[in-house]
Write an enzyme that holds these catalytic residues in place. Structure first.
Site, PDB file in Angstrom:
ATOM      1  N   CYS A  72       0.924  -1.192   0.094  1.00  0.00           N
ATOM      2  CA  CYS A  72      -0.171  -0.099   0.080  1.00  0.00           C
ATOM      3  C   CYS A  72       0.789   1.371   0.047  1.00  0.00           C
ATOM      4  O   CYS A  72       1.836   1.208   0.752  1.00  0.00           O
ATOM      5  CB  CYS A  72      -0.689   0.030   1.317  1.00  0.00           C
ATOM      6  SG  CYS A  72      -1.832   1.450   1.488  1.00  0.00           S
ATOM      7  N   CYS A  75       1.425   4.346   3.794  1.00  0.00           N
ATOM      8  CA  CYS A  75       2.558   4.722   4.471  1.00  0.00           C
ATOM      9  C   CYS A  75       3.846   4.433   3.919  1.00  0.00           C
ATOM     10  O   CYS A  75       3.953   3.306   3.212  1.00  0.00           O
ATOM     11  CB  CYS A  75       2.320   3.956   5.874  1.00  0.00           C
ATOM     12  SG  CYS A  75       0.916   4.369   6.724  1.00  0.00           S
ATOM     13  N   ASP A 297     -11.553  32.745   1.311  1.00  0.00           N
ATOM     14  CA  ASP A 297     -11.150  31.474   0.714  1.00  0.00           C
ATOM     15  C   ASP A 297     -12.009  31.282  -0.525  1.00  0.00           C
ATOM     16  O   ASP A 297     -12.842  32.009  -0.793  1.00  0.00           O
ATOM     17  CB  ASP A 297     -11.675  30.250   1.561  1.00  0.00           C
ATOM     18  CG  ASP A 297     -11.052  28.999   1.082  1.00  0.00           C
ATOM     19  OD1 ASP A 297      -9.936  28.598   1.825  1.00  0.00           O
ATOM     20  OD2 ASP A 297     -11.496  28.519   0.286  1.00  0.00           O
ATOM     21  N   CYS A 371       1.821  22.835   4.590  1.00  0.00           N
ATOM     22  CA  CYS A 371       1.983  21.383   4.403  1.00  0.00           C
ATOM     23  C   CYS A 371       2.980  21.126   3.320  1.00  0.00           C
ATOM     24  O   CYS A 371       3.084  19.960   3.156  1.00  0.00           O
ATOM     25  CB  CYS A 371       0.804  20.731   3.932  1.00  0.00           C
ATOM     26  SG  CYS A 371       0.227  21.474   2.451  1.00  0.00           S
TER      27      CYS A 371
END
Length: 413
Positions: A72, A75, A297, A371
Site C-alpha cells: 500500500c 505509509c 477562501d 504542508c
C-alpha cells in the site's frame, strides 16, 4: 538480476538512498547502514530498486504494524524506531530551509497523529477478471490495494471501508474509476463519490439504500446530495460546523488542534486578524473567541458553512467571511493596513502572489501554516527579503508514517 547495496541515508520521501558513484539509487522500506539485496524495477526506472531482502539490518529497524505496509502506498515508514524517525522528519524542514538560505530556529517536532486519520480517500477500480477492488493506491504505481482494515484510522471511521465497498459495488458497472472520500463527523460518516458522472434514477435509489444500511450521515455524488440522515457536523473549538460535501478538513483532529493552538499563540493580542485560505474556519472560529476576524477562501461552500457556524454561535467576536480567489486576487497592501495579524494556510503550491503583497505591507505579525516545506521556504524568503524577521518555525507531524510534515512559522516587522 539481484544486487547488493549499502544504504547511505533516508531521503526526504522516506526511501533509503544508496550512493553508486555519482548516482543516487532509491530503495523503499530501507534504512541507513543496511546492506540490502535488491532487483530492478520494471519499466524505465534506472534510479529505483525493489527490496528483495535485508542482508544486514539496522539496529533501528522495527517490525511494521500493518500487513499492507510496503505494498500500500499510504505509509512510507513503519519500519523505523521512533526517535530516529522523529529526528529525520524534523530534519526535512531544517534541510529544506537551509537549501533555500532561510536562517531560522526549528523547534522540536510535535506529534499530532492523535486518534488517527478522520478523513480518507479510497479508490474503486475494476481489476482483472472483472473483480472490484476498493482500497488505497499501491506504492509506486496506480494499482489499487484492496483493504479491509487500516490501523492508522480514527475509531470514528469505523465502518468506513465497508461503506466504501458498498458504495462502489453498484457504481462500478458504469466503467469509470471512482474516488470515495469518507469523513468522520459527529453524526456519522460523510461520503462524497467522485468519478461516476450522471446517474440514472435506479442507481440513485440503490445508493440511498446503501446510505440507510450503513447509517451514513450523508451520501453525495460530486457534491450533489443523494441522501442525508443527519447533519454532518464537526466541532471546531466551541463551534459546530456543517461540512459542505467533499469539504477539506485537516487529516486528524489532533493535527487541527495543534496547528490552531500555534496560530493563536503567534497571533498574540492582535485585535483584528485576517485568515487567508480559511476553509471552514479551523483557525478563524477559534481566533474569533478573542479577536475580530475577516476570513477569505475561494471555496464558496466553505465560506457559507463558516458564516452560518459563526452566526449561530453566541460569544464570538465579529467574524466576516468572503469568497475570494487569493491566487488571482491577493489582498493588496492597502487592504491589509487595518490588520494587526495575518494568518495564511495555502495549498501545497504555496502562495507566492499573496506573499509578494504581504511583503510590501506593514502588517506587524504574519503567521504562516504550510504542508510543504519547499514552497514555504520560497514564500518565507520573499517575506524576509521584504523586511520581515522569522522568529519561530514549528514542525508538526500530523501524517505519521509518511514523509509529509506540516509547519507553523511567525514573521514580525
Amino acid at each position: 538480476m539481484a544486487e547488493l547495496l549499502t544504504i547511505d541515508h533516508v531521503g526526504h520521501r522516506g526511501d533509503g538512498v544508496a550512493i553508486d558513484g555519482a548516482q543516487s539509487i532509491f530503495v523503499p522500506t530501507t534504512l541507513a547502514g543496511e546492506t540490502v539485496e535488491v532487483e530492478e524495477v520494471p519499466g524505465n526506472h534506472p534510479d529505483r530498486r525493489r527490496l528483495v531482502r535485508v542482508a544486514q539490518a539496522s539496529s533501528e529497524r522495527i517490525a511494521p504494524f500493518c500487513p499492507h505496509f510496503g505494498v500500500c502506498g499510504g505509509c512510507a515508514i513503519q519500519h523505523w524506531s521512533d526517535a530516529p524517525y522523529r529526528a529525520w522528519k524534523r530534519n526535512i524542514v531544517v534541510e529544506t530551509l537551509a537549501q533555500a538560505k532561510v536562517a531560522a530556529e526549528v523547534a522540536p517536532l510535535l506529534d499530532a497523529h492523535g486518534a488517527g486519520r478522520r478523513r480518507i480517500t479510497l479508490h474503486g477500480r475494476m481489476g482483472t477478471h472483472e473483480v472490484l477492488k476498493v482500497g488505497f493506491a499501491a506504492a509506486g504505481s496506480h494499482d489499487i490495494i484492496p483493504v479491509d482494515r487500516c490501523p492508522i484510522l480514527d475509531p470514528a471511521l469505523d465502518g468506513a471501508l465497508e461503506a466504501a465497498w458498498a458504495t462502489a459495488e453498484p457504481l462500478i458497472s458504469i466503467g469509470k474509476p471512482l474516488d470515495i472520500q469518507v469523513t468522520a463527523t459527529l453524526n456519522g460518516l460523510d461520503i462524497d463519490v467522485r468519478g461516476s458522472g450522471a446517474l440514472p434514477t435506479s442507481l440513485i435509489t440503490t445508493l440511498s439504500r446503501v446510505a440507510e444500511k450503513h447509517r451514513l450521515a450523508r451520501l453525495s455524488r460530486h457534491g450533489e446530495l443523494v441522501l442525508q440522515r443527519g447533519s454532518p457536523e464537526v466541532a471546531i473549538g466551541k463551534v459546530k460546523v456543517v461540512l459542505p460535501p467533499g469539504s477539506f478538513l485537516q487529516a486528524t483532529a489532533k493535527g487541527e488542534e495543534t496547528l490552531a493552538a500555534l496560530v493563536r499563540e503567534h497571533c498574540g493580542r492582535a485585535k483584528h486578524i485576517a485568515d487567508l485560505f480559511c476553509g471552514v474556519g479551523p483557525f478563524a472560529l477559534r481566533l474569533a473567541e478573542k479577536a475580530r476576524v475577516t476570513a477569505f477562501d475561494s471555496d464558496a461552500g466553505a465560506i457559507t458553512a463558516l458564516q452560518k457556524a459563526a452566526q449561530s454561535t453566541p460569544g464570538l467576536k465579529p467574524l466576516r467571511a468572503e469568497a475570494r480567489d487569493l491566487f488571482r486576487r491577493p489582498l493588496m497592501p492597502q487592504e491589509l493596513r487595518d490588520y494587526d495579524a495575518v494568518v495564511f494556510d495555502p495549498p501545497r503550491q504555496g502562495a507566492q502572489a499573496l506573499v509578494t503583497q504581504l511583503a510590501a505591507s506593514k502588517v506587524p505579525v504574519i503567521v504562516a501554516v504550510s504542508c510543504n516545506a519547499a514552497t514555504f521556504a520560497r514564500d518565507a524568503k520573499i517575506l524576509i527579503d521584504g523586511g520581515y524577521k522569522i522568529s519561530a518555525v514549528t514542525p508538526v507531524d500530523q501524517f505519521r508514517h509518511t514523509p509529509h510534515v506540516e509547519l507553523v512559522a511567525r514573521f514580525t516587522r
